[in-house]
Write a protein that holds these residues in place. Structure first.
Motif, PDB file in Angstrom:
ATOM      1  N   ALA A  42      -7.419 -17.157  -2.021  1.00 33.01           N
ATOM      2  CA  ALA A  42      -6.749 -16.274  -2.965  1.00 33.01           C
ATOM      3  C   ALA A  42      -5.722 -15.405  -2.237  1.00 33.01           C
ATOM      4  CB  ALA A  42      -7.772 -15.385  -3.672  1.00 33.01           C
ATOM      5  N   ASP A  43      -4.692 -15.006  -2.985  1.00 30.11           N
ATOM      6  CA  ASP A  43      -3.675 -14.121  -2.424  1.00 30.11           C
ATOM      7  C   ASP A  43      -4.289 -12.747  -2.119  1.00 30.11           C
ATOM      8  OD1 ASP A  43      -1.824 -16.133  -2.752  1.00 30.11           O
ATOM      9  OD2 ASP A  43      -1.232 -15.450  -4.758  1.00 30.11           O
ATOM     10  N   VAL A  44      -3.819 -12.132  -1.040  1.00 32.24           N
ATOM     11  CA  VAL A  44      -4.386 -10.847  -0.634  1.00 32.24           C
ATOM     12  C   VAL A  44      -3.418  -9.681  -0.865  1.00 32.24           C
ATOM     13  CG1 VAL A  44      -5.919 -11.882   1.057  1.00 32.24           C
ATOM     14  CG2 VAL A  44      -3.616 -11.199   1.749  1.00 32.24           C
ATOM     15  N   ILE A  45      -2.157  -9.974  -1.101  1.00 34.75           N
ATOM     16  CA  ILE A  45      -1.162  -8.915  -1.304  1.00 34.75           C
ATOM     17  C   ILE A  45      -0.967  -8.688  -2.789  1.00 34.75           C
ATOM     18  CG2 ILE A  45       1.237  -8.224  -0.964  1.00 34.75           C
ATOM     19  CD1 ILE A  45       1.232  -9.777   1.630  1.00 34.75           C
ATOM     20  N   GLN A  46      -1.002  -7.438  -3.198  1.00 30.52           N
ATOM     21  CA  GLN A  46      -0.801  -7.097  -4.602  1.00 30.52           C
ATOM     22  C   GLN A  46      -0.096  -5.748  -4.704  1.00 30.52           C
ATOM     23  OE1 GLN A  46      -4.638  -6.676  -6.468  1.00 30.52           O
ATOM     24  NE2 GLN A  46      -5.385  -5.203  -4.964  1.00 30.52           N
ATOM     25  N   LEU A  47       0.543  -5.529  -5.843  1.00 38.71           N
ATOM     26  CA  LEU A  47       1.241  -4.276  -6.082  1.00 38.71           C
ATOM     27  C   LEU A  47       0.244  -3.197  -6.505  1.00 38.71           C
ATOM     28  CD1 LEU A  47       4.405  -5.512  -8.021  1.00 38.71           C
ATOM     29  CD2 LEU A  47       4.257  -4.809  -5.625  1.00 38.71           C
ATOM     30  N   PRO A  82      -1.087   0.042  -8.480  1.00 36.25           N
ATOM     31  CA  PRO A  82      -0.786   0.732  -9.736  1.00 36.25           C
ATOM     32  C   PRO A  82      -0.039   2.032  -9.441  1.00 36.25           C
ATOM     33  CG  PRO A  82      -3.086   0.055  -9.646  1.00 36.25           C
ATOM     34  CD  PRO A  82      -2.525  -0.169  -8.285  1.00 36.25           C
ATOM     35  N   ASP A  83       0.757   2.481 -10.410  1.00 37.66           N
ATOM     36  CA  ASP A  83       1.550   3.697 -10.216  1.00 37.66           C
ATOM     37  C   ASP A  83       0.673   4.909  -9.919  1.00 37.66           C
ATOM     38  OD1 ASP A  83       3.879   2.331 -10.560  1.00 37.66           O
ATOM     39  OD2 ASP A  83       4.127   2.855 -12.681  1.00 37.66           O
ATOM     40  N   SER A  84      -0.505   4.980 -10.563  1.00 37.54           N
ATOM     41  CA  SER A  84      -1.363   6.140 -10.350  1.00 37.54           C
ATOM     42  C   SER A  84      -1.815   6.243  -8.898  1.00 37.54           C
ATOM     43  CB  SER A  84      -2.590   6.068 -11.278  1.00 37.54           C
ATOM     44  OG  SER A  84      -3.327   4.869 -11.027  1.00 37.54           O
ATOM     45  N   ILE A  85      -2.152   5.082  -8.276  1.00 36.08           N
ATOM     46  CA  ILE A  85      -2.569   5.090  -6.871  1.00 36.08           C
ATOM     47  C   ILE A  85      -1.375   5.353  -5.964  1.00 36.08           C
ATOM     48  CG2 ILE A  85      -3.592   3.714  -5.022  1.00 36.08           C
ATOM     49  CD1 ILE A  85      -5.232   2.255  -7.096  1.00 36.08           C
ATOM     50  N   ALA A  86      -0.228   4.769  -6.294  1.00 32.37           N
ATOM     51  CA  ALA A  86       0.971   5.014  -5.487  1.00 32.37           C
ATOM     52  C   ALA A  86       1.352   6.490  -5.510  1.00 32.37           C
ATOM     53  CB  ALA A  86       2.129   4.159  -5.999  1.00 32.37           C
ATOM     54  N   ASN A  87       1.177   7.118  -6.679  1.00 35.96           N
ATOM     55  CA  ASN A  87       1.478   8.550  -6.779  1.00 35.96           C
ATOM     56  C   ASN A  87       0.521   9.380  -5.939  1.00 35.96           C
ATOM     57  OD1 ASN A  87       3.648   8.179  -8.479  1.00 35.96           O
ATOM     58  ND2 ASN A  87       2.454   8.434 -10.353  1.00 35.96           N
ATOM     59  N   GLN A  88      -0.747   8.979  -5.899  1.00 41.05           N
ATOM     60  CA  GLN A  88      -1.707   9.717  -5.077  1.00 41.05           C
ATOM     61  C   GLN A  88      -1.390   9.572  -3.596  1.00 41.05           C
ATOM     62  OE1 GLN A  88      -5.846   9.224  -5.806  1.00 41.05           O
ATOM     63  NE2 GLN A  88      -5.695   9.534  -8.017  1.00 41.05           N
ATOM     64  N   ILE A  89      -0.924   8.391  -3.207  1.00 39.28           N
ATOM     65  CA  ILE A  89      -0.533   8.195  -1.814  1.00 39.28           C
ATOM     66  C   ILE A  89       0.672   9.064  -1.480  1.00 39.28           C
ATOM     67  CG2 ILE A  89       0.361   6.529  -0.142  1.00 39.28           C
ATOM     68  CD1 ILE A  89      -1.303   4.393  -1.577  1.00 39.28           C
ATOM     69  N   ALA A  90       1.655   9.101  -2.399  1.00 36.01           N
ATOM     70  CA  ALA A  90       2.821   9.958  -2.191  1.00 36.01           C
ATOM     71  C   ALA A  90       2.418  11.418  -2.155  1.00 36.01           C
ATOM     72  CB  ALA A  90       3.853   9.712  -3.296  1.00 36.01           C
TER      73      ALA A  90
END
Length: 608
Positions: free
Chosen positions: A2-7, A9-17
């Motif tokens: 199975a593929d291991v790279i995925q985008l 979600p915006d909510s997690i990206a915002n928490q990282i930012a």
């Protein structure tokens, strides 16, 4: 497989930012205040509860936002300042990344109320953890009112690492000071838990500095100004005598933006060379006006670091400007060769040497009426005999031999030895170290650190048994403090009382010192408070989980004898005896070395 790279979600990206942009409540304050400045606000109110953990609210009278903008401002990379990549190198506004509000909304509950002056009704937007809760029209005043509630409520690990309310408030006040200093023409108010800490009207720069740091700084400010083809520089620097032991009043601003720059800070410190005591920091408020294309403000997530095209040239200009201002106001010592000197009498080569003479009257009695024109006698080459003087000293004991009562001192290469009649065991070096011989060589003891260890264990033992001795002040000392220092002391007043320092809250950033620890070597309440605040501000993250340990160490550091104090042999003996009675005589409570031994073999090797 199975593929291991995925985008993400915006909510997690915002928490990282948010991890980069929102580090603590002060980070939120910075972003919101900068947005209000960019909106053209002339009056800004900051309301904080519990050090910003439960509420951060900013109210301004700026241009406000439309209904669409009110919703779009919480999206990632949404910005009103950047249209092309070239705009990044021509920035004069504050917030421009377009991810601050999105990051804040990812880790808090946000309520936004805004209205433009051309609109009849405003817009209310509620967002929780990046999720839109509601959006509706609302009646509100022109401008923007944004409330950040329960910061990090959905990230417990981040909230757990927040410091005490007083520490977080200190960081908020620092951000508030930076923005308000950059824009003195804007009115600012800071309210914490219902109390106004600052209420700053529009003013000039000097008045704004005085409003933030107290009236005492007014007489210590020196104007600095210079203009070159590279940069225009202005602001104020502090006189050397008002330098403080802890940093905190050092500010650089570039095009209205606060900046940290250790390289340029060194230029100022070099300009103050030989004017400051060791470990002191001068105050300065330096403003650079420079072409935006010659700097890069987009090298750090918080935008507090700026890269200059020619930093070395800026260093030279700043250093020269500070030196010029110090010299212009006669702060630096100077030699004036035009000033006439004093006359030195000419003495011929073979002239006889005569003793100087003074007029005296050996028969003068202050209780008798002195007749006018009483004869006077000269004492010098001719000595006159006066009789009857022995009767004046008939009842006095015989004066002992001065050689027997004299305290002998030995000074060589900065080493001072104090000798008493009974012992000659200790020497003091440079007013800093206590030296004594031991079987293996020469023991060296840091006198200040040794006293810190002694006081720390005394305070801890006294607190546990409730026997810390305090010295009541006959006339309690009233001291006006900066808001951050005031909040820090009041929040720790109960703990300080357990160690012998009792303070009363007089409100309006003023305290009264009612008693001091009896063991303190500092007897001036104002000086002790200054030392204590400097240490507490520098060591708010001391390696102790219990507040009483932090307070005990801070009190010990503030009360210990300082470097440069000359100690008698008895005082050195007492320090050494008490040190070796401590449970940990080798290190200070914060882990610094107290004792070292210079081995005899090492001494002999050096003398070969």
């Amino acid at each position: 497989m199975a593929d291991v790279i995925q985008l993400l979600p915006d909510s997690i990206a915002n928490q990282i930012a948010a991890g980069e942009v929102v580090q603590r409540p002060a980070s939120v304050v910075k972003e919101l205040l900068e947005n209000s400045i960019d909106a053209g606000a002339r009056n800004i109110t900051l309301i904080v509860r519990e050090g910003g953990k439960s509420l951060i609210q900013v109210i301004d009278d700026g241009i406000g936002m439309s209904e669409t903008d009110a919703r779009l401002c919480f999206e990632r990379h949404a910005t009103s300042k950047i249209r092309t990549a070239d705009d990044l190198f021509n920035i004069r506004t504050m917030g421009f990344r377009g991810e601050a509000l999105a990051s804040i909304a990812a880790v808090a509950e946000v309520e936004l109320k805004t209205r433009r002056t051309i609109d009849e009704v405003g817009t209310e937007v509620n967002i929780s953890a990046s999720e839109l809760v509601s959006q509706q029209p609302i009646a509100c005043q022109a401008g923007t009112q944004i409330s950040i509630k329960n910061l990090f409520f959905n990230v417990p690990a981040r909230r757990k690492f927040l410091k005490s309310d007083s520490v977080e408030l200190k960081h908020i006040i620092s951000e508030f000071q930076r923005v308000s200093l950059a824009y003195p023409e804007v009115a600012f108010t800071l309210n914490h838990n219902g109390n106004d800490l600052y209420k700053l009207p529009p003013s000039g720069l000097k008045q704004r500095i005085v409003g933030l740091f107290g009236k005492n700084i007014n007489q210590h400010l020196i104007d600095i100004s210079t203009q070159t083809s590279i940069v225009k520089l202005g602001g104020y620097i502090g006189k050397p005598e008002c330098a403080k032991k802890s940093a905190g009043e050092q500010f650089f601003f570039v095009n209205g933006r606060f900046m940290k720059n250790p390289f340029l800070h060194k230029a100022i410190m070099n300009a103050y060379d030989r004017l400051l005591p060791s470990g002191a920091y001068p105050s300065y408020f330096i403003y650079f006006d420079i072409d935006p294309q010659s700097i890069d403000v987009n090298i750090h997530p918080t935008k507090t670091e700026i890269k200059f095209e020619d930093e070395r040239m800026i260093w030279q200009i700043l250093h020269a400007a500070v030196r010029e201002s110090l010299g212009k106001f006669s702060v630096t010592p100077s030699i004036d060769f035009d000033t006439p000197g004093f006359d030195i009498p000419y003495l011929p080569k073979n002239a006889p040497i005569t003793f100087p003479s003074i007029d005296i009257d050996p028969t003068y009695n202050p209780f008798d009426e002195q007749p006018k024109g009483a004869p006077t006698h000269k004492s010098g080459g001719n000595k006159q005999s006066v009789t009857g003087w022995e009767q004046l000293f008939g009842d006095m004991p015989e004066e002992p031999n001065p050689v027997q009562t004299r305290i002998e001192t030995f000074e060589s290469e900065g080493m001072k030895a104090t000798t008493s009649d009974t012992s000659n065991r200790f020497y003091q070096l440079k007013g800093k170290y206590i030296l004594t011989n031991v079987k293996s060589g020469l023991m060296i003891i840091d006198q200040k650190r040794a006293h810190e260890r002694i006081l720390y264990e005394q305070y801890m033992a006294g607190m546990q048994s409730n026997t810390n001795i305090k010295q009541k002040e006959l006339f309690p000392k009233t001291i006006e403090l900066l808001p951050a220092d005031y909040e820090l002391l009041i929040s720790n007043a109960d703990e300080l009382a357990k160690f012998g320092m009792e303070i009363s809250n007089l409100n309006h950033n003023t305290i009264s010192v009612n008693s001091l620890p009896a063991s303190s070597s500092v007897t001036d309440p104002a000086k002790l408070i200054e030392n204590l605040l400097a240490i507490m501000n520098e060591n708010h993250a001391l390696p102790f989980s219990d507040a009483k340990h932090r307070i005990a160490l801070s009190m010990a550091k503030a009360s210990a004898i300082g470097y440069g104090k000359v100690l008698s042999n008895f005082e050195m003996q007492e320090i050494v005896d008490k040190l070796f009675a401590c449970s940990e005589p080798n290190i200070t409570p914060d882990g610094k070395k107290i004792i070292d031994i210079l081995e005899l073999d090492e001494i002999e090797r050096r003398l070969k």
